[in-house]
Design a protein around this motif. Sequence first.
Motif, PDB file in Angstrom:
ATOM      1  N   ASN A   3      -5.579   4.555   7.019  1.00 48.78           N
ATOM      2  CA  ASN A   3      -5.421   5.025   5.631  1.00 48.78           C
ATOM      3  C   ASN A   3      -4.026   5.587   5.396  1.00 48.78           C
ATOM      4  O   ASN A   3      -3.426   5.379   4.338  1.00 48.78           O
ATOM      5  N   PHE A   4      -3.514   6.289   6.392  1.00 54.62           N
ATOM      6  CA  PHE A   4      -2.174   6.856   6.297  1.00 54.62           C
ATOM      7  C   PHE A   4      -1.152   5.742   6.075  1.00 54.62           C
ATOM      8  O   PHE A   4      -0.295   5.836   5.196  1.00 54.62           O
ATOM      9  N   ARG A   5      -1.252   4.693   6.862  1.00 50.71           N
ATOM     10  CA  ARG A   5      -0.298   3.580   6.755  1.00 50.71           C
ATOM     11  C   ARG A   5      -0.397   2.904   5.390  1.00 50.71           C
ATOM     12  O   ARG A   5       0.621   2.602   4.760  1.00 50.71           O
ATOM     13  N   CYS A   6      -1.618   2.684   4.939  1.00 52.75           N
ATOM     14  CA  CYS A   6      -1.836   2.039   3.640  1.00 52.75           C
ATOM     15  C   CYS A   6      -1.235   2.883   2.516  1.00 52.75           C
ATOM     16  O   CYS A   6      -0.520   2.378   1.659  1.00 52.75           O
ATOM     17  N   MET A   7      -1.497   4.193   2.539  1.00 53.18           N
ATOM     18  CA  MET A   7      -0.969   5.074   1.503  1.00 53.18           C
ATOM     19  C   MET A   7       0.551   5.217   1.617  1.00 53.18           C
ATOM     20  O   MET A   7       1.243   5.330   0.614  1.00 53.18           O
ATOM     21  N   ALA A   8       1.071   5.183   2.841  1.00 57.92           N
ATOM     22  CA  ALA A   8       2.522   5.265   3.024  1.00 57.92           C
ATOM     23  C   ALA A   8       3.215   4.070   2.393  1.00 57.92           C
ATOM     24  O   ALA A   8       4.260   4.208   1.747  1.00 57.92           O
ATOM     25  N   LEU A   9       2.631   2.880   2.555  1.00 60.57           N
ATOM     26  CA  LEU A   9       3.230   1.682   1.958  1.00 60.57           C
ATOM     27  C   LEU A   9       3.161   1.736   0.432  1.00 60.57           C
ATOM     28  O   LEU A   9       4.110   1.339  -0.252  1.00 60.57           O
ATOM     29  N   THR A  10       2.057   2.238  -0.094  1.00 54.66           N
ATOM     30  CA  THR A  10       1.949   2.420  -1.552  1.00 54.66           C
ATOM     31  C   THR A  10       3.002   3.412  -2.026  1.00 54.66           C
ATOM     32  O   THR A  10       3.659   3.203  -3.050  1.00 54.66           O
ATOM     33  N   PHE A  11       3.172   4.479  -1.267  1.00 52.83           N
ATOM     34  CA  PHE A  11       4.144   5.504  -1.624  1.00 52.83           C
ATOM     35  C   PHE A  11       5.565   4.946  -1.613  1.00 52.83           C
ATOM     36  O   PHE A  11       6.367   5.262  -2.495  1.00 52.83           O
ATOM     37  N   THR A  12       5.885   4.098  -0.642  1.00 53.11           N
ATOM     38  CA  THR A  12       7.248   3.545  -0.586  1.00 53.11           C
ATOM     39  C   THR A  12       7.536   2.690  -1.823  1.00 53.11           C
ATOM     40  O   THR A  12       8.660   2.667  -2.311  1.00 53.11           O
TER      41      THR A  12
END
Length: 200
Positions: free
Chosen positions: A130-139
């Motif tokens: 989930n962290f990785r998925c949200m990090a990519l959305t954030f970028t």
Amino acid sequence: MAFDRELLVHKLQRWEDYIQNYHLPEWDTIPNFGLYMDQVIVLLQQYLSFIPTSPDGKDSFVTASAINNYVRLKVMPAPVKRKYSRVHIAYIMMILMLKLSMSISDIQRLLPSEMSEEQVRAAYEEYAKNFRCMALTFTQQVHSAAEKLQTPSSSADAAATGLIIEYALTAGFNSLMAEKLIRLADADTQAVLTAETQQP
């Protein structure tokens, strides 16, 4: 507040690049031999280096007293003979990020301290995904913000202030949604639905 457009764009692009390439450590790479508190703090500062320290640079985002409080409040299991294992480090990593937007009592409900090692591994791996998925959305959001700042149609001050408000509001709405969802755990479905029909 006065902002320099070039500096803002530079920082946003740097943040985008960093998060784009950042990954939480995989479960099997987290040390599983007993580490003392000072070793744990150094390791966490390496793993979560994107979390800022205090503006004066003196206070770390992770301290021995905070970790001791998590143990005392039973947010995570106690160390064994003052040594911390992979399970403890995984708990602390999840807690440190979640506490940016959740209360400790809500984190305790989300991550019970009495989970088995297999349950902690499953929780951590799901968290990392989930962290990785949200990090990519954030970028993507950061990339859009940098593009907005590069258009000369508005002042850098107005654009930066708008972004600050936008990110603060997004954080607030996300935090509220997390809180509302966690309140549904063990809720009496009929009582919740009945209460909603009685509200205007």
